[in-house]
Scaffold this motif. Structure first.
Motif, PDB file in Angstrom:
ATOM      1  N   ASP B 114       3.221  -7.783   5.997  1.00 41.18           N
ATOM      2  CA  ASP B 114       3.418  -9.266   7.215  1.00 41.18           C
ATOM      3  C   ASP B 114       3.793 -10.116   6.170  1.00 41.18           C
ATOM      4  O   ASP B 114       4.580 -11.215   7.297  1.00 41.18           O
ATOM      5  CB  ASP B 114       1.752  -9.465   6.771  1.00 41.18           C
ATOM      6  CG  ASP B 114       1.144  -8.319   8.000  1.00 41.18           C
ATOM      7  OD1 ASP B 114       1.560  -7.699   8.422  1.00 41.18           O
ATOM      8  OD2 ASP B 114      -0.037  -8.842   7.909  1.00 41.18           O
ATOM      9  N   SER B 115       4.077 -10.322   4.607  1.00 41.23           N
ATOM     10  CA  SER B 115       4.822 -10.673   4.505  1.00 41.23           C
ATOM     11  C   SER B 115       6.395 -11.002   4.172  1.00 41.23           C
ATOM     12  O   SER B 115       7.034 -11.715   4.232  1.00 41.23           O
ATOM     13  CB  SER B 115       3.842 -11.852   3.233  1.00 41.23           C
ATOM     14  OG  SER B 115       2.642 -11.998   3.292  1.00 41.23           O
ATOM     15  N   PHE B 116       6.464  -9.794   3.385  1.00 38.95           N
ATOM     16  CA  PHE B 116       8.104  -9.045   3.661  1.00 38.95           C
ATOM     17  C   PHE B 116       8.651  -8.328   4.283  1.00 38.95           C
ATOM     18  O   PHE B 116       9.641  -7.672   3.743  1.00 38.95           O
ATOM     19  CB  PHE B 116       7.478  -8.383   1.681  1.00 38.95           C
ATOM     20  CG  PHE B 116       7.374 -10.297   0.218  1.00 38.95           C
ATOM     21  CD1 PHE B 116       8.139 -10.577   0.154  1.00 38.95           C
ATOM     22  CD2 PHE B 116       5.913  -9.788   0.150  1.00 38.95           C
ATOM     23  CE1 PHE B 116       7.495 -10.856  -0.273  1.00 38.95           C
ATOM     24  CE2 PHE B 116       5.317  -9.767  -0.814  1.00 38.95           C
ATOM     25  CZ  PHE B 116       6.278 -11.702  -1.010  1.00 38.95           C
ATOM     26  N   GLY B 117       7.789  -8.169   4.969  1.00 39.86           N
ATOM     27  CA  GLY B 117       8.508  -6.983   5.855  1.00 39.86           C
ATOM     28  C   GLY B 117       9.313  -5.638   5.032  1.00 39.86           C
ATOM     29  O   GLY B 117       9.505  -4.750   5.795  1.00 39.86           O
ATOM     30  N   ILE B 118       8.127  -5.308   4.384  1.00 38.54           N
ATOM     31  CA  ILE B 118       7.928  -3.851   3.761  1.00 38.54           C
ATOM     32  C   ILE B 118       6.965  -2.523   4.003  1.00 38.54           C
ATOM     33  O   ILE B 118       6.195  -3.655   3.692  1.00 38.54           O
ATOM     34  CB  ILE B 118       8.021  -3.962   2.523  1.00 38.54           C
ATOM     35  CG1 ILE B 118       9.571  -4.925   1.757  1.00 38.54           C
ATOM     36  CG2 ILE B 118       8.387  -2.610   1.557  1.00 38.54           C
ATOM     37  CD1 ILE B 118       9.268  -4.795   0.198  1.00 38.54           C
ATOM     38  N   ASP B 119       6.884  -1.958   4.949  1.00 39.15           N
ATOM     39  CA  ASP B 119       6.625  -0.681   5.256  1.00 39.15           C
ATOM     40  C   ASP B 119       5.945  -0.198   4.178  1.00 39.15           C
ATOM     41  O   ASP B 119       7.424   1.429   4.510  1.00 39.15           O
ATOM     42  CB  ASP B 119       6.484  -0.040   6.632  1.00 39.15           C
ATOM     43  CG  ASP B 119       5.188   0.586   6.821  1.00 39.15           C
ATOM     44  OD1 ASP B 119       4.422   0.450   6.507  1.00 39.15           O
ATOM     45  OD2 ASP B 119       5.566   0.522   8.300  1.00 39.15           O
ATOM     46  N   ILE B 120       5.430   0.066   3.491  1.00 37.66           N
ATOM     47  CA  ILE B 120       5.191   1.235   2.867  1.00 37.66           C
ATOM     48  C   ILE B 120       4.595   2.989   3.045  1.00 37.66           C
ATOM     49  O   ILE B 120       4.855   3.575   2.777  1.00 37.66           O
ATOM     50  CB  ILE B 120       4.192   0.965   1.661  1.00 37.66           C
ATOM     51  CG1 ILE B 120       3.254   0.789   1.739  1.00 37.66           C
ATOM     52  CG2 ILE B 120       4.846   0.106   0.494  1.00 37.66           C
ATOM     53  CD1 ILE B 120       2.022   1.106   0.185  1.00 37.66           C
ATOM     54  N   TYR B 121       4.650   2.658   4.217  1.00 34.65           N
ATOM     55  CA  TYR B 121       4.265   4.064   4.298  1.00 34.65           C
ATOM     56  C   TYR B 121       4.927   4.049   5.911  1.00 34.65           C
ATOM     57  O   TYR B 121       4.813   4.674   7.045  1.00 34.65           O
ATOM     58  CB  TYR B 121       2.601   3.669   5.091  1.00 34.65           C
ATOM     59  CG  TYR B 121       1.686   3.672   4.603  1.00 34.65           C
ATOM     60  CD1 TYR B 121       2.235   5.228   3.137  1.00 34.65           C
ATOM     61  CD2 TYR B 121       0.479   3.048   4.387  1.00 34.65           C
ATOM     62  CE1 TYR B 121       0.665   4.525   2.060  1.00 34.65           C
ATOM     63  CE2 TYR B 121      -0.038   3.214   3.071  1.00 34.65           C
ATOM     64  CZ  TYR B 121      -0.146   3.999   2.054  1.00 34.65           C
ATOM     65  OH  TYR B 121      -0.959   4.108   1.185  1.00 34.65           O
ATOM     66  N   ALA B 122       6.703   3.798   5.948  1.00 31.58           N
ATOM     67  CA  ALA B 122       7.394   3.957   6.385  1.00 31.58           C
ATOM     68  C   ALA B 122       7.987   5.579   7.564  1.00 31.58           C
ATOM     69  O   ALA B 122       7.901   5.538   8.424  1.00 31.58           O
ATOM     70  CB  ALA B 122       9.243   3.270   6.530  1.00 31.58           C
ATOM     71  N   ASP B 123       7.954   6.573   5.879  1.00 31.42           N
ATOM     72  CA  ASP B 123       7.821   7.784   6.352  1.00 31.42           C
ATOM     73  C   ASP B 123       6.206   8.529   6.371  1.00 31.42           C
ATOM     74  O   ASP B 123       6.558   9.426   6.296  1.00 31.42           O
ATOM     75  CB  ASP B 123       8.433   8.212   4.909  1.00 31.42           C
ATOM     76  CG  ASP B 123       9.858   7.491   4.931  1.00 31.42           C
ATOM     77  OD1 ASP B 123      10.621   7.295   5.641  1.00 31.42           O
ATOM     78  OD2 ASP B 123      10.267   7.354   3.521  1.00 31.42           O
ATOM     79  N   GLY B 124       5.142   7.713   6.808  1.00 29.30           N
ATOM     80  CA  GLY B 124       4.022   8.859   6.540  1.00 29.30           C
ATOM     81  C   GLY B 124       3.122   8.409   5.528  1.00 29.30           C
ATOM     82  O   GLY B 124       3.599   7.570   4.517  1.00 29.30           O
ATOM     83  N   VAL B 125       2.135   8.341   5.793  1.00 36.71           N
ATOM     84  CA  VAL B 125       0.328   8.002   5.144  1.00 36.71           C
ATOM     85  C   VAL B 125       0.911   9.037   3.751  1.00 36.71           C
ATOM     86  O   VAL B 125       0.560  10.126   3.641  1.00 36.71           O
ATOM     87  CB  VAL B 125      -0.463   7.724   5.716  1.00 36.71           C
ATOM     88  CG1 VAL B 125      -1.334   7.648   4.787  1.00 36.71           C
ATOM     89  CG2 VAL B 125      -0.585   6.689   6.474  1.00 36.71           C
ATOM     90  N   TRP B 126       1.368   8.025   2.269  1.00 35.25           N
ATOM     91  CA  TRP B 126       0.970   9.606   1.108  1.00 35.25           C
ATOM     92  C   TRP B 126       0.089   9.477   0.213  1.00 35.25           C
ATOM     93  O   TRP B 126      -0.487  10.067  -0.353  1.00 35.25           O
ATOM     94  CB  TRP B 126       2.116   9.116   0.533  1.00 35.25           C
ATOM     95  CG  TRP B 126       3.622   7.602   0.194  1.00 35.25           C
ATOM     96  CD1 TRP B 126       4.045   7.761   0.536  1.00 35.25           C
ATOM     97  CD2 TRP B 126       2.695   6.431  -0.683  1.00 35.25           C
ATOM     98  NE1 TRP B 126       3.990   5.673   0.435  1.00 35.25           N
ATOM     99  CE2 TRP B 126       2.955   5.568  -0.840  1.00 35.25           C
ATOM    100  CE3 TRP B 126       1.713   6.950  -1.348  1.00 35.25           C
ATOM    101  CZ2 TRP B 126       2.798   4.463  -1.372  1.00 35.25           C
ATOM    102  CZ3 TRP B 126       1.699   5.664  -2.460  1.00 35.25           C
ATOM    103  CH2 TRP B 126       1.957   4.905  -2.175  1.00 35.25           C
ATOM    104  N   LEU B 127      -1.159   8.211   0.514  1.00 32.26           N
ATOM    105  CA  LEU B 127      -2.081   7.917   0.032  1.00 32.26           C
ATOM    106  C   LEU B 127      -2.666   8.809  -0.708  1.00 32.26           C
ATOM    107  O   LEU B 127      -3.273   9.788  -1.865  1.00 32.26           O
ATOM    108  CB  LEU B 127      -2.598   6.406   0.299  1.00 32.26           C
ATOM    109  CG  LEU B 127      -3.385   6.454  -0.802  1.00 32.26           C
ATOM    110  CD1 LEU B 127      -3.377   6.497  -1.998  1.00 32.26           C
ATOM    111  CD2 LEU B 127      -5.056   4.831  -0.541  1.00 32.26           C
ATOM    112  N   TYR B 128      -2.806   9.938   0.535  1.00 30.82           N
ATOM    113  CA  TYR B 128      -3.716  10.825   0.804  1.00 30.82           C
ATOM    114  C   TYR B 128      -3.200  12.294   0.157  1.00 30.82           C
ATOM    115  O   TYR B 128      -3.458  13.019   0.428  1.00 30.82           O
ATOM    116  CB  TYR B 128      -4.877  10.988   2.202  1.00 30.82           C
ATOM    117  CG  TYR B 128      -5.506   9.370   2.513  1.00 30.82           C
ATOM    118  CD1 TYR B 128      -6.066   9.037   1.555  1.00 30.82           C
ATOM    119  CD2 TYR B 128      -4.469   8.761   3.419  1.00 30.82           C
ATOM    120  CE1 TYR B 128      -7.016   8.010   2.125  1.00 30.82           C
ATOM    121  CE2 TYR B 128      -5.431   7.546   3.154  1.00 30.82           C
ATOM    122  CZ  TYR B 128      -6.046   6.769   3.049  1.00 30.82           C
ATOM    123  OH  TYR B 128      -7.250   5.705   3.346  1.00 30.82           O
TER     124      TYR B 128
END
Lengths: 292, 266
Positions: B114-128
């Motif tokens: 929301d604040s920086f416009g960076i989507d850390i999951y742009a390439d899919g969700v890698w947390l799991y």
């Protein structure tokens, strides 16, 4: 007196503040995120405390009942494990220390060994053992205490052993025997009070490890605090996170208490018994250059 | 002791050699060469090594920062307790913490988006998946490093620094010529311990990933709980055997390094 030279190997205030600040900040983020997560109001946004108040006003009844039961299981297991440590490990260590010093290495290796066997490996072998145990005495949760007794062995051993090294057990017990004490009163009235610190620390660590244990309980299908938390998190993540925060802070306070336990007594013990303190491995920054 | 340590270990290792008909066989051990299993061991070792190295370096920095703080003071005792909690107690709860932090609706994820416009999951969700385990693992590796490495750093004697200074040495020569050589065995020993710790840890990964099994402990879980792998009943035993072999190598290395390090810690 040698302040300038000592700074040569300790960091200055700025460096220390910087390192601790940065690492501390990074490590605070997930905990803060947990707090933030529990305060969320839901889809409309904003923050309030309703999840916390709901949880406590509900008194952990209804759908959270399993957590309470699981907590009871975990506490029971912790007590059982501590009992094993107190009734088996402490007497064994004292006996080996006083009567069979040549067995000390063997005991040490045996006690430290579990650290090198992953719990997940232990589970593979424990599964058949527990199916036999279950046939003999039923599949109650308390049977896990034996497995936990093994997993906490290294931690408890270290805590008690470091205390044992600083106390001249042999002289104490010989003195007590000369004065006419039986073995029972030597153990209970002379040795245990002297080893109080190590035994308490060992017991606290055992409690912390047991309350945090997940692997063995989950794969043997027993219910304890951690497995219940996972179950709760599947349908109510907020409550699971709140309970985790509480558990983490309780564990932190418990371990802080252990630390205090050690530090409060140390200065007094050293002025009271100088010959003992000279042999203790944790030397304070007094000039110890005279030691061989 | 015998019943709950020696016997399970022997069973765990032994079942690796027992076939479906109850006879001795090497087939199940041969399953260790299976590409899926091999890749699990590969990712386990990769994950453990990566987090051990990062954890060891950051942890050593923290230890260095704590050097000179009084051992009984509030700073040291607070950090000691915090480290023990995170290193030994965390497990499942660390998984929750990271879901709350960098989960899809996590605090940092949302903040960055929301604040920086960076989507850390742009390439899919890698947390799991496997990469998602790196951060939580580092989160318990650093505290473990603090616990295990601090005694070694404290045992550096101030007299050495004084001797160095009176002989005209600088801070640089003190660290390069005296402190680092003395600390090297302890550091490497702690590094191995961290590796072993990550390699054998199960709770965080199990709580974070409920599907798939990219690392060996999770493979053991699916081998133990799955009922679909006919003819592979003893795969768990074979996997356990593989883990014990890796752990044995690591622990032997650790004890060798530890006996070298003990020389300077009297």
């Amino acid at each position: 007196m040698s302040g300038d030279i000592r700074v040569a190997h300790a960091p200055n205030r700025l460096t220390r503040g910087l390192i601790l600040g940065v690492v501390g900040l990074v490590f605070a983020v997930p905990i803060l995120a947990m707090v933030e997560f529990t305060l969320r109001r839901g889809l409309e946004g904003g923050y309030d405390l309703h999840r916390w108040t709901d949880l406590f006003q509900g008194g952990l009844t209804g759908e959270y009942k399993p957590v309470l039961v699981a907590l009871g299981n975990s506490v029971g297991l912790a007590i059982g494990t501590v009992a094993i440590i107190l009734l088996l490990l402490v007497p064994t260590m004292l006996l080996v220390h006083i009567r069979f010093p040549q067995l000390r290495r063997v005991l040490e290796i045996l006690c430290i060994l579990p650290i090198s066997i992953p719990a997940i490996v232990l589970v593979v072998g424990l599964a058949p053992v527990f199916s036999v145990v279950a046939q003999l005495v039923g599949s109650g949760v308390w049977t896990l205490a034996f497995a936990y007794g093994i997993t906490v062995l290294p931690f408890a051993y270290r805590a008690i052993q470091s205390n044992l090294d600083g106390v001249d057990v042999r002289t104490l017990s010989e003195a007590a025997r000369t004065l006419g004490a039986g073995w029972g009163s030597v153990l209970l009235r002379v040795l245990v009070p002297n080893l109080r610190r190590g035994i308490l620390a060992g017991a606290f660590i055992a409690v912390a490890v047991v309350l945090g244990e997940f692997t063995i309980a989950s794969l043997l299908n027993r219910v304890n605090l951690q497995t219940a938390l996972v179950v709760v998190s599947k349908n109510d993540p907020y409550t699971a996170v709140i309970l985790s925060l509480i558990a983490l802070s309780v564990a932190f306070l418990l371990l802080l208490a252990i630390g205090r336990l050690g530090t409060v007594r140390r200065p007094r013990a050293q002025t009271a018994r100088t010959p003992v303190s000279a042999a203790s491995p944790t030397s304070t920054p007094t000039p110890t250059g005279a030691r061989p | 002791m015998l019943l709950f340590l020696a016997l399970p270990t022997l069973i765990a290792v032994g079942t690796g050699f027992v076939g479906a008909d109850g006879g001795f066989t090497l087939d199940t051990v041969g399953a260790l060469a299976d590409p899926v299993v091999l890749s699990a061991f590969g990712s386990s070792i990769w994950l453990s090594a990566l987090t051990a190295v990062i954890g060891a370096i950051v942890g050593a920095l923290v230890c260095y920062a704590l050097l000179g703080a009084p051992a009984d003071g509030p700073l040291r005792s607070t950090i000691d307790s915090l480290s023990s909690v995170l290193a030994q107690f965390g497990g499942v709860m660390l998984a929750f913490a990271f879901v709350a932090t960098i989960g899809i609706q996590g605090m940092i994820t949302v903040l960055l988006r929301d604040s920086f416009g960076i989507d850390i999951y742009a390439d899919g969700v890698w947390l799991y998946e496997l990469p998602g385990l790196v951060l939580p693992y580092i989160y318990f590796q650093v505290p473990l490093m603090v616990i295990t490495f601090m005694p070694a750093l404290v045992s550096l004697k101030t007299t050495w620094a004084e001797a160095n200074a009176t002989l005209g040495g600088t801070a640089r020569s003190y660290w390069l010529r005296i402190a680092l050589p003395v600390l090297a065995p302890s550091f490497l020993g702690s590094l191995l311990l961290l590796f072993a710790n990550a390699f054998s840890s199960y709770a965080t990964a199990a709580a974070l990933t409920s599907q798939g099994s990219q690392i060996v402990p999770l493979q053991i879980r699916s081998a133990l709980t799955s009922e679909t792998m006919l003819g592979r009943e003893n795969l768990a035993g074979a996997l356990a055997l593989g883990m014990i072999l890796v752990m044995a190598v690591v622990m032997v290395g650790y004890s060798v390094l530890q006996s070298r390090a003990a020389r300077w810690q009297r």
